[in-house]
Design a protein around this motif. Structure first.
Motif, short mmCIF file in Angstrom:
data_model
loop_
_atom_site.label_atom_id
_atom_site.label_comp_id
_atom_site.label_asym_id
_atom_site.label_seq_id
_atom_site.Cartn_x
_atom_site.Cartn_y
_atom_site.Cartn_z
N THR A 133 0.84 -1.19 0.00
CA THR A 133 0.00 0.00 0.00
C THR A 133 0.88 1.25 0.00
OG1 THR A 133 -0.14 0.14 2.42
CG2 THR A 133 -1.81 -1.19 1.29
N GLY A 134 0.39 2.32 -0.62
CA GLY A 134 1.16 3.56 -0.69
C GLY A 134 0.23 4.75 -0.83
N LYS A 135 0.82 5.91 -1.00
CA LYS A 135 0.01 7.12 -1.07
C LYS A 135 0.72 8.18 -1.90
CE LYS A 135 1.95 8.96 3.22
NZ LYS A 135 1.69 9.45 4.58
N THR A 136 -0.08 9.05 -2.51
CA THR A 136 0.37 10.32 -3.08
C THR A 136 -0.49 11.40 -2.45
OG1 THR A 136 -1.11 9.95 -4.97
CG2 THR A 136 1.20 9.33 -5.26
N GLN A 137 -0.35 12.60 -2.91
CA GLN A 137 -1.03 13.72 -2.24
C GLN A 137 -2.55 13.55 -2.19
OE1 GLN A 137 -0.03 17.53 -3.84
NE2 GLN A 137 -1.23 18.68 -2.34
N ASP A 138 -3.16 13.12 -3.28
CA ASP A 138 -4.61 13.06 -3.36
C ASP A 138 -5.16 11.64 -3.47
OD1 ASP A 138 -4.73 15.89 -3.39
OD2 ASP A 138 -4.32 15.89 -5.54
N ALA A 139 -4.33 10.63 -3.37
CA ALA A 139 -4.80 9.28 -3.63
C ALA A 139 -4.13 8.27 -2.71
CB ALA A 139 -4.55 8.90 -5.09
N SER A 140 -4.82 7.17 -2.54
CA SER A 140 -4.26 5.99 -1.88
C SER A 140 -3.99 4.95 -2.96
CB SER A 140 -5.24 5.45 -0.84
OG SER A 140 -4.74 4.29 -0.21
N TRP A 141 -2.93 4.14 -2.79
CA TRP A 141 -2.53 3.20 -3.84
C TRP A 141 -2.43 1.80 -3.26
CZ3 TRP A 141 -1.61 4.42 -9.02
CH2 TRP A 141 -1.65 5.78 -9.34
N LEU A 142 -2.74 0.81 -4.12
CA LEU A 142 -2.66 -0.60 -3.74
C LEU A 142 -1.93 -1.35 -4.85
CD1 LEU A 142 -3.47 -3.02 -1.90
CD2 LEU A 142 -5.58 -3.16 -3.25
N ASP A 143 -0.82 -1.98 -4.50
CA ASP A 143 -0.05 -2.77 -5.46
C ASP A 143 -0.74 -4.12 -5.68
OD1 ASP A 143 1.85 -3.92 -7.06
OD2 ASP A 143 3.36 -4.15 -5.50
N LEU A 144 -1.14 -4.41 -6.91
CA LEU A 144 -1.78 -5.69 -7.20
C LEU A 144 -0.80 -6.86 -7.14
CD1 LEU A 144 -4.22 -4.81 -10.13
CD2 LEU A 144 -4.78 -5.24 -7.74
N GLY A 145 0.49 -6.58 -7.25
CA GLY A 145 1.48 -7.65 -7.14
C GLY A 145 1.55 -8.56 -8.34
N ASP A 146 1.02 -8.13 -9.51
CA ASP A 146 1.05 -8.98 -10.69
C ASP A 146 2.35 -8.78 -11.47
OD1 ASP A 146 0.71 -6.52 -11.86
OD2 ASP A 146 -1.28 -6.93 -12.68
N GLU A 147 2.52 -9.56 -12.54
CA GLU A 147 3.77 -9.50 -13.29
C GLU A 147 3.94 -8.19 -14.05
OE1 GLU A 147 3.98 -12.88 -15.82
OE2 GLU A 147 4.21 -14.32 -14.18
N SER A 148 2.85 -7.48 -14.30
CA SER A 148 2.93 -6.20 -15.01
C SER A 148 3.14 -5.01 -14.08
CB SER A 148 1.66 -5.98 -15.85
OG SER A 148 1.50 -7.01 -16.81
N TRP A 149 3.21 -5.26 -12.80
CA TRP A 149 3.44 -4.24 -11.79
C TRP A 149 2.36 -3.15 -11.84
CZ3 TRP A 149 7.85 -3.42 -8.35
CH2 TRP A 149 8.66 -4.55 -8.25
N ARG A 150 1.12 -3.57 -12.01
CA ARG A 150 0.01 -2.62 -11.99
C ARG A 150 -0.40 -2.32 -10.55
NH1 ARG A 150 -4.69 -5.13 -15.26
NH2 ARG A 150 -4.10 -6.89 -13.92
N ALA A 151 -1.08 -1.20 -10.37
CA ALA A 151 -1.56 -0.81 -9.05
C ALA A 151 -2.92 -0.15 -9.19
CB ALA A 151 -0.57 0.16 -8.38
N VAL A 152 -3.65 -0.11 -8.08
CA VAL A 152 -4.96 0.53 -8.06
C VAL A 152 -4.83 1.91 -7.44
CG1 VAL A 152 -7.35 0.35 -7.28
CG2 VAL A 152 -6.05 -1.73 -7.77
N CYS A 153 -5.35 2.91 -8.13
CA CYS A 153 -5.37 4.28 -7.63
C CYS A 153 -6.76 4.55 -7.05
CB CYS A 153 -5.06 5.27 -8.75
SG CYS A 153 -5.17 7.00 -8.25
N ILE A 154 -6.83 4.91 -5.76
CA ILE A 154 -8.11 5.16 -5.10
C ILE A 154 -8.19 6.65 -4.76
CG2 ILE A 154 -9.66 4.47 -3.24
CD1 ILE A 154 -6.83 2.27 -3.36
N THR A 155 -9.21 7.32 -5.26
CA THR A 155 -9.41 8.74 -4.99
C THR A 155 -10.83 8.95 -4.47
OG1 THR A 155 -10.23 9.28 -7.20
CG2 THR A 155 -7.84 9.30 -6.88
#
Length: 710
Positions: A329-351
């Motif tokens: 899990t991570g964060k930027t100024q306006d969003a929370s992030w979730l690493d899906l952990g897949d081979e493409s290194w995608r993540a979910v941006c939650i706003t």
């Protein structure tokens, strides 16, 4: 010729009359099996007990170690047999071929290389040092390698780490012969270091302070077979060490950066996406060696590789930018992030406006070897659709969902501890695996309790969620450490026994516990915990595991999406949430009030469940604290509800008159006055919930205790 009329010996007569009962090994151990014995009839309580599991994780039996004073160590297998139609545990081994220790880990990491060591203790130590490998062993020690079933290693790459003695050399040779028969992809035997003592193994390496990097370098140092004398000179000339400048040039284009703690990282462009790895990680080393081979067609020597890595580390720390690395899990100024952990290194941006899967996230997510992928979330599902899989009351179900929300919240600085309790057959381990799969799936879904704070720190550095399975007892030091882990604190240790370099972890982690007894007996842990009691699953309600997990896999993408809807609502509403009262985990309570609308809950629905759970937990902890109960009885009963003041010695003397002989002789009652003073401090928050305020003040030469009724 023997005398046919010779007198029959007593033991021969006994054997001739005795008929052995019919017994058959039962594997795996079924749910209806009796509990295994806690001690051996002659050897007593084991000092260690290792659980053997099959490829699916089901229990096959145990190996127990007994440390006998004056006689050394002794090992006994403990397996389940069907004896005359009854299930009985017997101190006997499996029939040949015997199972390996770590079969479940092999199944969870089918592509990882395998390290074989001698003995279960060495295997446990190797797993702490070699996180990217699967570390296994066989039962019976160096003389029983041929009795094990090695077929599960067919097609795998295997490294054998022998003990530093003749028995270890024999074990390695016999294992290698067995592996050649089952058809492994490759097998090599490590050369033990020359400066170690006789019998040295992976457990000794861990005790000596080896780091994961040292162990990995040791395992990866295996060289190919040496050429014959006639070919040595020709091969040496054709494989000269690669120039350091060529290796550095082969890595052009990577981004070097460092964390605020001055740890070096590299960002790599791989197959159209970016990956972030520590410069000291095995993954980066492998990438570097592969890149050099692609560029030059030659192999690189270990010395040149080591020199280049030191250069990369200096460049990352001295010249690279500083970023915060995030784990799951991570964060930027306006969003929370979730690493899906897949081979493409995608993540979910939650706003505040919703959530979406992003191919190239801006945050620096780092990966650990044991991390596995979350499902790609789906929209349009309600969190109540998984309600039928959770065997808990409605209020407890809300607390479980709340723990999941908090675990996925990238802005969290603290997390509640989820303690799953219940009697045998309530599915505690299964429920913990389910929750782990939706918050931080891992190749090792659950682990045993750490032996010290250093082990806990290593676990926290290698996973977002800490899941401890089948906890039977919570030591005081571990309870305190988990409290610090939940609310955010630091752990620091010496990196090696031979130097003073620091090795530390700072932060917080979601913690998940399950066990039959109450796990939150101490007030400080109880205030940080969600204590959930699971209901026993009867035979009519129980379903086969494969059907259960099939149903869960079907629901999981939608349930993750529903949790993300709750997080989006939390971002949207949290600035408007103002609580009248702030519990110990105030940030968590505020988060869940803000997320309630996204989960389809009423505004106060969660707070009511949370307050009810806290009251029940505190009451249970109060009843289990004899000092708190005695002080309450003294003030509200014998003292008539009036305030009291006196020294610890005087209060101790008053309470001794009230408590029974049984309580006074128990381990929970302090036997000395100084220990009693500490017990009063621990009882203070419990007494506060009973309207008794405890205050300590120094007056002149005395230190007084004030018990005020509020």
């Amino acid at each position: 010729m023997s005398d046919p009329f010779a007198r029959i010996k007593k033991d021969q007569a006994t054997k001739s009359k005795r008929t052995q009962p019919c017994k058959v090994i039962v594997n795996p151990v079924p749910d209806e099996a009796p509990e295994p014995p806690a001690f051996h009839p002659k050897l007593g309580v084991p000092s260690y007990r290792w659980t053997y599991r099959d490829l699916s994780g089901a229990v096959l039996g145990y190996i127990c170690r007994f440390d006998i004073e004056g006689e050394g160590k002794s090992f006994r297998p403990l397996c389940l047999f069907r004896v005359e139609k009854k299930l009985r545990w017997r101190w006997e081994s499996w029939p040949q071929p015997r199972p390996l220790y770590g079969l479940d880990l092999l199944a969870n990491a089918p592509d990882a290389s395998v390290v074989i060591v001698e003995g279960e203790k060495a295997a446990d130590a190797a797993r702490q040092l070699l996180l990217q490998h699967v570390c296994i062993s066989s039962s019976g020690g160096s003389n029983a390698a041929k009795k094990a079933d090695w077929s599960a290693l067919h097609g795998r790459d295997v490294v054998i780490w022998p003990d530093a003695d003749e028995a270890g050399e024999k074990f390695a040779g016999e294992v290698k012969a067995c592996l050649d028969e089952v058809g492994v992809a490759s097998v090599v035997v490590l050369d033990v270091p020359e400066d170690v003592f006789k019998g040295w193994d992976a457990a000794d390496a861990l005790h000596d302070g080896w780091t994961c990097e040292q162990a990995d370098a040791f395992v990866c140092s295996v060289s190919e077979a040496k050429p014959s004398d006639g070919e040595a000179q020709e091969e040496a000339e054709s494989k000269r060490p690669a120039p350091r400048s060529s290796l550095l040039a082969a890595a052009d284009g990577i981004e070097l950066w460092h964390s605020p703690q001055k740890e070096a990282f590299a960002t790599l462009n791989i197959n159209g996406h970016q990956e972030h790895w520590a410069v000291s990680s095995t993954r980066f080393k492998h990438w570097l060696v592969g890149r050099y081979y692609e560029e030059t067609g030659a192999a690189v020597s270990s010395q040149v590789l080591s020199d280049a890595l030191r250069v990369f580390e200096v460049r990352a720390i001295e010249q690279g930018a500083c970023y915060e690395p995030f784990l799951r899990t991570g964060k930027t100024q306006d969003a929370s992030w979730l690493d899906l952990g897949d081979e493409s290194w995608r993540a979910v941006c939650i706003t505040r406006d919703g959530w979406e899967v992003v191919d190239s996230p801006p945050v620096k997510f780092v990966r650990k070897p044991t991390m596995t992928a979350l499902p790609e979330p789906c929209k349009g599902q309600m969190i109540e659709e998984m309600r039928h899989l959770i065997n808990a009351e409605d209020e407890d179900y809300k607390l479980i969902i709340a723990w999941l929300i908090a675990s996925l919240w990238g802005r969290s600085n603290s997390y509640p501890v989820l303690a799953l309790g219940g009697e045998q057959g309530s599915g505690k381990s299964t429920m913990a695996r389910l929750l782990r799969s939706l918050s931080d799936p891992c190749a090792v879904a659950a682990s045993s309790l750490p032996k010290d704070e250093r082990d806990l720190m290593v676990m926290a550095q290698n996973g977002h969620v800490l899941n401890f399975d089948n906890v039977s007892k919570m030591e005081n030091w571990l309870s305190d450490a988990i409290c610090r882990m939940a609310t955010g604190s630091g752990f620091i240790s010496r990196k090696l026994h031979t130097d003073g370099d620091a090795y530390w972890f700072h932060g917080s982690r979601p913690v998940l516990l399950n066990g039959i007894p109450t796990l939150t007996e101490r007030a400080d842990l109880a205030e940080r915990a969600l204590s959930v009691r699971l209901k026993r699953i009867d035979e009519e309600g129980r379903q086969p595991e494969d059907l259960f997990w099939h149903e869960w896999e079907r629901l999981k993408p939608g349930m993750l999406g529903a949790l993300l809807d709750g997080l989006s609502a939390a971002i949207r509403n949290i600035d408007q949430v103002h609580l009248e009262r702030h519990p110990r985990m105030a940030d968590f309570a505020r988060l869940m009030v803000a997320a309630s609308s996204g989960l389809g809950w009423e505004d106060m629905e969660f707070l009511e469940a949370y307050e009810s759970n806290r009251r029940g937990t505190i009451e249970a902890v109060f009843e289990g604290d004899p000092v708190a109960v005695a002080i309450h009885e003294f003030v509200m009963g014998q003292h008539g509800g009036e305030n009291w003041m006196g020294t610890a010695t005087e209060l101790y003397g008053e309470l001794i008159k009230l408590v029974s002989d049984q309580i006074r002789s128990s381990r929970f009652w302090p036997q000395k006055v100084n220990a009693f003073g500490n017990a009063v401090d621990r009882a203070a928050p419990l007494l506060r919930s009973k309207r008794i305020q405890v205050t300590k003040k120094a007056t002149g030469s005395k230190r007084l205790i004030y018990l005020d009724v509020i």
